[in-house]
Every structure is written in C-alpha cells, then in structure tokens.
Scaffold this motif. Structure first.
Motif, PDB file in Angstrom:
ATOM      1  N   THR A  50       0.828  -1.204   0.000  1.00 17.31           N
ATOM      2  CA  THR A  50       0.000   0.000   0.000  1.00 17.31           C
ATOM      3  C   THR A  50       0.865   1.257   0.000  1.00 17.31           C
ATOM      4  N   ALA A  51       1.910   1.252   0.829  1.00 19.99           N
ATOM      5  CA  ALA A  51       2.800   2.414   0.901  1.00 19.99           C
ATOM      6  C   ALA A  51       3.499   2.655  -0.425  1.00 19.99           C
ATOM      7  N   GLY A  52       3.998   1.595  -1.054  1.00 11.44           N
ATOM      8  CA  GLY A  52       4.686   1.755  -2.325  1.00 11.44           C
ATOM      9  C   GLY A  52       3.775   2.181  -3.447  1.00 11.44           C
ATOM     10  N   VAL A  60      10.515   4.617   2.197  1.00 12.59           N
ATOM     11  CA  VAL A  60      11.607   3.650   2.368  1.00 12.59           C
ATOM     12  C   VAL A  60      12.298   3.852   3.708  1.00 12.59           C
ATOM     13  N   TRP A  61      12.439   5.115   4.113  1.00 10.88           N
ATOM     14  CA  TRP A  61      13.142   5.426   5.357  1.00 10.88           C
ATOM     15  C   TRP A  61      12.470   4.785   6.569  1.00 10.88           C
ATOM     16  N   VAL A  62      11.151   4.629   6.525  1.00 10.69           N
ATOM     17  CA  VAL A  62      10.433   4.034   7.645  1.00 10.69           C
ATOM     18  C   VAL A  62      10.892   2.589   7.844  1.00 10.69           C
ATOM     19  N   ALA A 207       2.821   4.765   7.815  1.00 14.65           N
ATOM     20  CA  ALA A 207       4.109   4.648   8.497  1.00 14.65           C
ATOM     21  C   ALA A 207       3.949   3.908   9.821  1.00 14.65           C
ATOM     22  N   ALA A 208       2.903   4.246  10.562  1.00 14.60           N
ATOM     23  CA  ALA A 208       2.638   3.544  11.818  1.00 14.60           C
ATOM     24  C   ALA A 208       2.324   2.079  11.563  1.00 14.60           C
ATOM     25  N   SER A 209       1.600   1.819  10.482  1.00 15.68           N
ATOM     26  CA  SER A 209       1.285   0.444  10.118  1.00 15.68           C
ATOM     27  C   SER A 209       2.555  -0.326   9.768  1.00 15.68           C
ATOM     28  N   MET A 210       3.446   0.310   9.010  1.00 19.48           N
ATOM     29  CA  MET A 210       4.714  -0.334   8.646  1.00 19.48           C
ATOM     30  C   MET A 210       5.582  -0.575   9.876  1.00 19.48           C
ATOM     31  N   LEU A 357      -6.064  -5.789   7.415  1.00 22.88           N
ATOM     32  CA  LEU A 357      -4.661  -6.095   7.674  1.00 22.88           C
ATOM     33  C   LEU A 357      -3.887  -4.839   8.067  1.00 22.88           C
ATOM     34  N   VAL A 358      -4.085  -3.757   7.315  1.00 18.96           N
ATOM     35  CA  VAL A 358      -3.362  -2.515   7.594  1.00 18.96           C
ATOM     36  C   VAL A 358      -3.720  -1.986   8.975  1.00 18.96           C
ATOM     37  N   LEU A 359      -5.006  -1.956   9.302  1.00 21.59           N
ATOM     38  CA  LEU A 359      -5.436  -1.441  10.605  1.00 21.59           C
ATOM     39  C   LEU A 359      -4.929  -2.321  11.741  1.00 21.59           C
ATOM     40  N   SER A 360      -4.837  -3.620  11.509  1.00 24.82           N
ATOM     41  CA  SER A 360      -4.307  -4.503  12.558  1.00 24.82           C
ATOM     42  C   SER A 360      -2.866  -4.144  12.877  1.00 24.82           C
ATOM     43  N   GLN A 361      -2.123  -3.706  11.871  1.00 25.17           N
ATOM     44  CA  GLN A 361      -0.736  -3.322  12.111  1.00 25.17           C
ATOM     45  C   GLN A 361      -0.635  -2.019  12.898  1.00 25.17           C
TER      46      GLN A 361
END
Length: 421
Positions: A50-52, A60-62, A207-210, A357-361
């Motif tokens: 999703t981020a990409g 990428v820095w995250v 970012a928080a999800s990652m 999935l994203v929200l779970s992260q």
C-alpha cells in the motif's frame, strides 16, 4: 519493580518451551529466525504494498529505521531471556500486582489478536489467489495447517520447529523478492526515500502500520522465551551464547529487512500506475500483468508461506504471554482454535480484508511501547542483569527508540482524529 537476586528460571508452560539443553550446541542460530517471521507476515505485505503503490519510494526510510530498531530490540529481548533464565512476560508477571498484571495482559492479548487476524487473513487471501478457495474456508485451512506446525514443536521440541519455520522463511524470501529482479526500480528515487518525511495524515497512518508490522510486540515478548528455551539457563556459557545471539539477530534482521524493502520497491516500481492495487488481490493481479504470471505465482506462494509460518509463531507468542503473566496454561491447539475465531468472522463479512490487515498493524504499533519500555528497563537493571546490563550509551539509545515510537503513535492519533491532510 523489585530486583530478582537470583537468575532462577520459572517453569515454562509444557507446550510453550522445549527442554533446555545442558551443554552449548555447536549450531547456535535459530531463535531469531523464528522471531523474524513476525517481520515478514501478511501485515507487512499489506502495509508495504500500500505504501509503495500510493507514495512510491517516499517511505523507504520508515522500513530502514524500523529494521534498525528491530535489530536492537530483538537482541535485548534474547539477551534478557538468556541472562535471567526467564521470559519477558515471566519477569513482568513476577513484578506486577494482580490488577496491573491483568490490565497489562489484556493489552498484550489485544496485540496478539491483531497479529493473528493479519496472519490468518493473509494466508486465506493467498489460498484464494492460488486455488480459488473462498476466504472463509481459506482461513479454516490456514488454522488447521498452523495447528499441524505447532504440533511439531509440542511433540518434537523447538529445534525441529525452527527448521520448519526457517524453511518457510526461505520460501517467503524467494516469493517476495523474485519480482524485484525483473521490475524497473528507480534506485535514485529509492535513495531519496531515505530522507524522513510525510505527506498528509494517511502517510502517517501507513508509516505507523509499517512500524507496527516490523517492530512487532509479540516478537519482543516471545524472543526472550525462544532464546531461553533453546539454550536453557547457562551462566557460564553466557559470553558465547550472547555472541552467537548477536549474529543470529543480525542475520535474521538483514533477511527480514531486505524482504520488506523489496516489497515496497516492487510496489513503487510496478503498482503506482496500476488500478485496483488497494487490495492484495489487486496488487497480485497487477504484478502478474506487469511482471508475468510466474512472478505473480511466486508472490502468492510467499504470501501463503508467510501466513502459515507467522500464525504459528504468533500462537506460540500468545501462549508465552499468557503463561508468563497469568500463570495460566491453555493447551496450544485449544488456544489456536479460539484465536482463529475473530479472523474467521472478518473473512465471513464484507470487510475489506486488506484494509483490516493494515489497521491490525496500527494496533500493533500502538502496543509496541507497552512491550518495549519494560524490556529496556529490565535489560538495563544491574541488580537483575549483573554485568550483562545495558551500558549507559546503549540504554540511552534504547530509550530514544522508545520515544520515537511513542512520538509516531501520538502523531498518528492526532492527525487521524483531526482529519489533517
């Protein structure tokens, strides 16, 4: 928090811990690679793709920062287990009064539930992609296979379980990195992505999800138990064990970090112009269309291996948490069956599984400080760790990591609730 003058390990749950060895094995690696499965689970896939796809190389820095943090965190967890002979949940359970201990366990169980949700859903999506299995039945199959994997640990001990999980990690690595070699990655833009920045509240959410998908709370809890249960409590061998553990953690985090960054680069290079990439299924279709069906199939196989391995490790971690904090030992397979229910409910409804999935992260990211702050506190306690306590410089760096994670979570809450763009 009172000091524990002795390093006497408490009895682990029979189905959580393998019998410790009474001599140092020649091959000392393994526990960190099991913990590293948490860093390449389906939640990582959803967050990174999703981020990409949405922001290109900007985040990428995250992943780089999160992986550096993870290396430090996992080493501290393993070191604490080896030096004290107790897992992090056990150490906390011995030092908390009943009320705070139950409250702490509840948030840890919420984190474990979020972890399991992502892993079962991811495996179900992979089965749907590969074989057309309906998502609900795919979730059931993932649960059954994960029970079989857990039975390897219960019946044969930790070492065979490590080999199985490391084999799945190899499949995950091949599956998720294959597309990188045939995609048109802009390495200059990727290097520019090392500059920390955001673009609106949704980028902070991702970012928080990652971060939550990389520095995972349940991996912090379980690594102390994995290292302790593999090597036992051997004070005379600690220098050698800790040296091997540093290499174990470093190698496993390099593998996990490479896989995560490869996923984001693949999405940034191949999915930004594609449509329907707001789901893993759509991303798979776009990858297959852009890079070929072979790459798409390898990606789906990697996703399936990720779901199967990570849900097994997640259940192991949940049992470690419950046993350490509550002194309650639920049979591993029974726990697996109970924790499967929330994921099956999600799969049976119309909820977008990728967004779940994203929200779970994000939930995992919010739970990181509750695991990390006590770990830093205990691993720096000289009355507990003796000469193996964190040195002042390492302790300062560790607290800075905690502060950065908390700051990102606060920013996430403020920006999301405030609706800032």
């Amino acid at each position: 928090m009172t000091a524990d003058p002795s390093f006497t390990r408490s009895d682990p749950a029979p189905e959580v811990a393998a019998r410790p060895t009474h001599r140092v094995r020649t091959w000392l690696w393994g526990p960190a690679f099991v913990a590293a499965i948490a860093y390449v689970d389906p939640g990582n896939v959803a967050a990174n793709l999703t981020a990409g796809a949405r922001y290109g190389y900007m985040l990428v820095w995250v992943l780089v920062a999160a992986n550096i943090m993870a290396l430090l965190v996992q080493y501290l967890s393993a070191k604490t287990g080896l030096v004290t002979g107790q897992s992090l949940p056990e150490l906390l359970g011995r030092r908390m009064r009943r009320g705070p201990r139950i409250a702490f366990w509840l948030q840890a169980e919420l984190v474990a539930a979020a972890t399991d949700l992502a892993e079962v859903i991811g495996g179900a999506i992979a089965l749907n992609i590969l074989f057309g299995v309906p998502l609900l039945w795919g979730g059931v199959i993932v649960g059954v296979v994960s029970m079989a994997l857990l039975s390897v640990q219960s019946r044969h001990g930790q070492r065979p379980f490590e080999f199985v999980v490391m084999g799945l990690l190899l499949i995950i690595t091949i599956g998720f990195m294959a597309g990188l070699f045939v995609s048109d990655v802009s390495w200059g833009d990727a290097a520019a992505g090392l500059l920390p920045r955001f673009r609106g509240s949704e980028s902070v959410l991702l970012a928080a999800s990652m971060l939550g998908a990389t520095v995972m709370p349940h991996a912090i809890y379980v690594h102390s138990a994995l290292a302790r249960d593999r090597h036992g409590h051997q004070p005379n061998e600690l220098p050698r064990l800790l040296s091997a553990t540093r290499w174990d953690v470093t190698a496993s985090m390099i593998v996990a970090g490479a896989v995560n960054i490869a996923m984001l680069l693949l999405a940034a290079a191949s999915l930004q112009e594609a449509t329907g990439t707001d789901s893993i299924e759509g991303a798979h279709a776009a990858i297959s269309s852009t890079l070929g069906p072979l790459v798409g199939t390898l990606f789906a196989i990697g996703l399936l291996a990720s779901g199967l391995a990570s849900t097994s490790v997640g259940c192991y971690a949940g049992a470690t948490i419950m046993s350490g904090l509550l002194k309650v030992r639920v049979p591993m397979l029974a726990r697996r069956a109970i924790t499967l229910i929330p994921a099956l409910v999600i799969l049976a409804t119309d909820v977008n599984p990728t967004w779940a999935l994203v929200l779970s992260q994000v939930v995992l990211s919010l739970g990181i400080p509750f695991a990390l702050a006590p770990l830093v506190r205990l691993s720096g306690d000289r009355t507990l760790m003796g000469r193996y306590a964190n040195q002042p410089a390492l302790q300062i760096i560790s607290w800075v990591v905690v502060a950065l994670i908390v700051a990102l979570n606060v920013a996430l809450i403020v920006l999301t609730l405030g609706g800032l763009a």
